[in-house]
Design a protein around this motif. Structure first.
Motif, PDB file in Angstrom:
ATOM      1  N   UNK A   1      -5.659  -2.212  -9.329  1.00 27.01           N
ATOM      2  CA  UNK A   1      -5.298  -1.140  -8.395  1.00 27.01           C
ATOM      3  C   UNK A   1      -6.513  -0.825  -7.521  1.00 27.01           C
ATOM      4  N   UNK A   2      -6.279  -0.784  -6.213  1.00 27.52           N
ATOM      5  CA  UNK A   2      -7.305  -0.323  -5.276  1.00 27.52           C
ATOM      6  C   UNK A   2      -6.776   0.970  -4.676  1.00 27.52           C
ATOM      7  N   UNK A   3      -7.642   1.955  -4.479  1.00 30.52           N
ATOM      8  CA  UNK A   3      -7.159   3.214  -3.926  1.00 30.52           C
ATOM      9  C   UNK A   3      -8.184   3.858  -3.002  1.00 30.52           C
ATOM     10  N   UNK A   4      -7.665   4.682  -2.103  1.00 32.19           N
ATOM     11  CA  UNK A   4      -8.488   5.479  -1.189  1.00 32.19           C
ATOM     12  C   UNK A   4      -7.999   6.912  -1.294  1.00 32.19           C
ATOM     13  N   UNK A   5      -8.940   7.845  -1.253  1.00 34.88           N
ATOM     14  CA  UNK A   5      -8.591   9.264  -1.307  1.00 34.88           C
ATOM     15  C   UNK A   5      -9.053   9.919  -0.017  1.00 34.88           C
ATOM     16  N   UNK A   6      -8.135  10.607   0.657  1.00 31.19           N
ATOM     17  CA  UNK A   6      -8.436  11.365   1.871  1.00 31.19           C
ATOM     18  C   UNK A   6      -8.279  12.840   1.519  1.00 31.19           C
ATOM     19  N   UNK A   7      -9.393  13.449   1.069  1.00 34.86           N
ATOM     20  CA  UNK A   7      -9.350  14.834   0.597  1.00 34.86           C
ATOM     21  C   UNK A   7      -8.939  15.834   1.690  1.00 34.86           C
ATOM     22  N   UNK A   8      -9.499  15.755   2.908  1.00 34.36           N
ATOM     23  CA  UNK A   8      -9.107  16.744   3.935  1.00 34.36           C
ATOM     24  C   UNK A   8      -7.608  16.755   4.247  1.00 34.36           C
ATOM     25  N   UNK A   9      -6.979  15.572   4.212  1.00 38.16           N
ATOM     26  CA  UNK A   9      -5.548  15.479   4.511  1.00 38.16           C
ATOM     27  C   UNK A   9      -4.683  15.440   3.253  1.00 38.16           C
ATOM     28  N   UNK A  10      -5.330  15.529   2.082  1.00 38.90           N
ATOM     29  CA  UNK A  10      -4.641  15.545   0.791  1.00 38.90           C
ATOM     30  C   UNK A  10      -3.731  14.323   0.613  1.00 38.90           C
ATOM     31  N   UNK A  11      -4.275  13.143   0.935  1.00 38.20           N
ATOM     32  CA  UNK A  11      -3.519  11.899   0.811  1.00 38.20           C
ATOM     33  C   UNK A  11      -4.246  10.915  -0.095  1.00 38.20           C
ATOM     34  N   UNK A  12      -3.467  10.097  -0.787  1.00 33.38           N
ATOM     35  CA  UNK A  12      -4.009   9.018  -1.611  1.00 33.38           C
ATOM     36  C   UNK A  12      -3.226   7.759  -1.276  1.00 33.38           C
TER      37      UNK A  12
ATOM     38  N   UNK B   1       0.861  -1.181   0.000  1.00 33.39           N
ATOM     39  CA  UNK B   1       0.000   0.000   0.000  1.00 33.39           C
ATOM     40  C   UNK B   1       0.899   1.233   0.000  1.00 33.39           C
ATOM     41  N   UNK B   2       0.849   1.996  -1.095  1.00 33.76           N
ATOM     42  CA  UNK B   2       1.693   3.172  -1.264  1.00 33.76           C
ATOM     43  C   UNK B   2       0.928   4.428  -0.856  1.00 33.76           C
ATOM     44  N   UNK B   3       1.633   5.349  -0.207  1.00 31.95           N
ATOM     45  CA  UNK B   3       1.013   6.599   0.232  1.00 31.95           C
ATOM     46  C   UNK B   3       1.597   7.771  -0.558  1.00 31.95           C
ATOM     47  N   UNK B   4       0.693   8.617  -1.057  1.00 37.60           N
ATOM     48  CA  UNK B   4       1.092   9.794  -1.821  1.00 37.60           C
ATOM     49  C   UNK B   4       0.404  11.028  -1.253  1.00 37.60           C
ATOM     50  N   UNK B   5       1.129  12.134  -1.206  1.00 33.32           N
ATOM     51  CA  UNK B   5       0.534  13.424  -0.878  1.00 33.32           C
ATOM     52  C   UNK B   5       0.199  14.085  -2.205  1.00 33.32           C
ATOM     53  N   UNK B   6      -1.067  14.467  -2.371  1.00 35.34           N
ATOM     54  CA  UNK B   6      -1.528  15.079  -3.617  1.00 35.34           C
ATOM     55  C   UNK B   6      -2.222  16.390  -3.273  1.00 35.34           C
ATOM     56  N   UNK B   7      -1.810  17.476  -3.924  1.00 31.77           N
ATOM     57  CA  UNK B   7      -2.367  18.807  -3.652  1.00 31.77           C
ATOM     58  C   UNK B   7      -3.792  18.888  -4.190  1.00 31.77           C
ATOM     59  N   UNK B   8      -4.749  18.409  -3.388  1.00 30.07           N
ATOM     60  CA  UNK B   8      -6.168  18.432  -3.758  1.00 30.07           C
ATOM     61  C   UNK B   8      -6.887  19.421  -2.846  1.00 30.07           C
ATOM     62  N   UNK B   9      -7.683  20.300  -3.434  1.00 27.72           N
ATOM     63  CA  UNK B   9      -8.382  21.295  -2.627  1.00 27.72           C
ATOM     64  C   UNK B   9      -9.894  21.169  -2.687  1.00 27.72           C
ATOM     65  N   UNK B  10     -10.409  20.331  -3.599  1.00 25.04           N
ATOM     66  CA  UNK B  10     -11.863  20.244  -3.742  1.00 25.04           C
ATOM     67  C   UNK B  10     -12.259  18.876  -4.292  1.00 25.04           C
ATOM     68  N   UNK B  11     -13.568  18.655  -4.390  1.00 20.28           N
ATOM     69  CA  UNK B  11     -14.091  17.402  -4.930  1.00 20.28           C
ATOM     70  C   UNK B  11     -13.674  17.212  -6.389  1.00 20.28           C
ATOM     71  N   UNK B  12     -13.534  18.296  -7.121  1.00 18.38           N
ATOM     72  CA  UNK B  12     -13.097  18.205  -8.513  1.00 18.38           C
ATOM     73  C   UNK B  12     -11.695  17.629  -8.606  1.00 18.38           C
ATOM     74  N   UNK B  13     -10.826  18.050  -7.695  1.00 20.26           N
ATOM     75  CA  UNK B  13      -9.452  17.543  -7.660  1.00 20.26           C
ATOM     76  C   UNK B  13      -9.438  16.049  -7.370  1.00 20.26           C
ATOM     77  N   UNK B  14     -10.185  15.644  -6.346  1.00 15.61           N
ATOM     78  CA  UNK B  14     -10.201  14.231  -5.988  1.00 15.61           C
ATOM     79  C   UNK B  14     -10.876  13.413  -7.090  1.00 15.61           C
ATOM     80  N   UNK B  15     -11.832  14.005  -7.773  1.00 15.87           N
ATOM     81  CA  UNK B  15     -12.476  13.334  -8.898  1.00 15.87           C
ATOM     82  C   UNK B  15     -11.503  13.079 -10.036  1.00 15.87           C
TER      83      UNK B  15
END
Length: 68
Positions: free
Chosen positions: A29-40, A3-17
């Motif tokens: 590939x299975x993935x989880x997006x944590x928008x408040x903490x900007x992590x994938x 399970x790899x962790x990435x920090x992604x500069x996401x600020x809104x639902x559009x970014x996470x989308x």
């Protein structure tokens, strides 16, 4: 599968989308997006460099944080 962790500069639902759409194109590939903490988190046997380059296609700043 690691399970790899990435920090992604996401600020809104559009970014996470955008991240979700790009990752959905990858096979096995299975993935989880944590928008408040900007992590994938991505569960995959693919090399971390391949996952990093794929995430960069969403146009956001991406940093590889390691495996969990």
């Amino acid at each position: 599968m690691p399970k790899h962790e990435f920090a992604v500069a996401m600020t809104c639902e559009g970014c996470s989308g955008a991240v979700s759409r790009i990752l959905s194109r990858l096979e096995d590939v299975k993935f989880e997006i944590d928008l408040p903490n900007q992590l994938v988190w991505i569960e995959s046997d693919k090399d971390a460099d391949i996952l990093l380059e794929t995430l960069k296609k969403c146009g956001k700043q991406v940093t590889y944080k390691g495996t969990k």
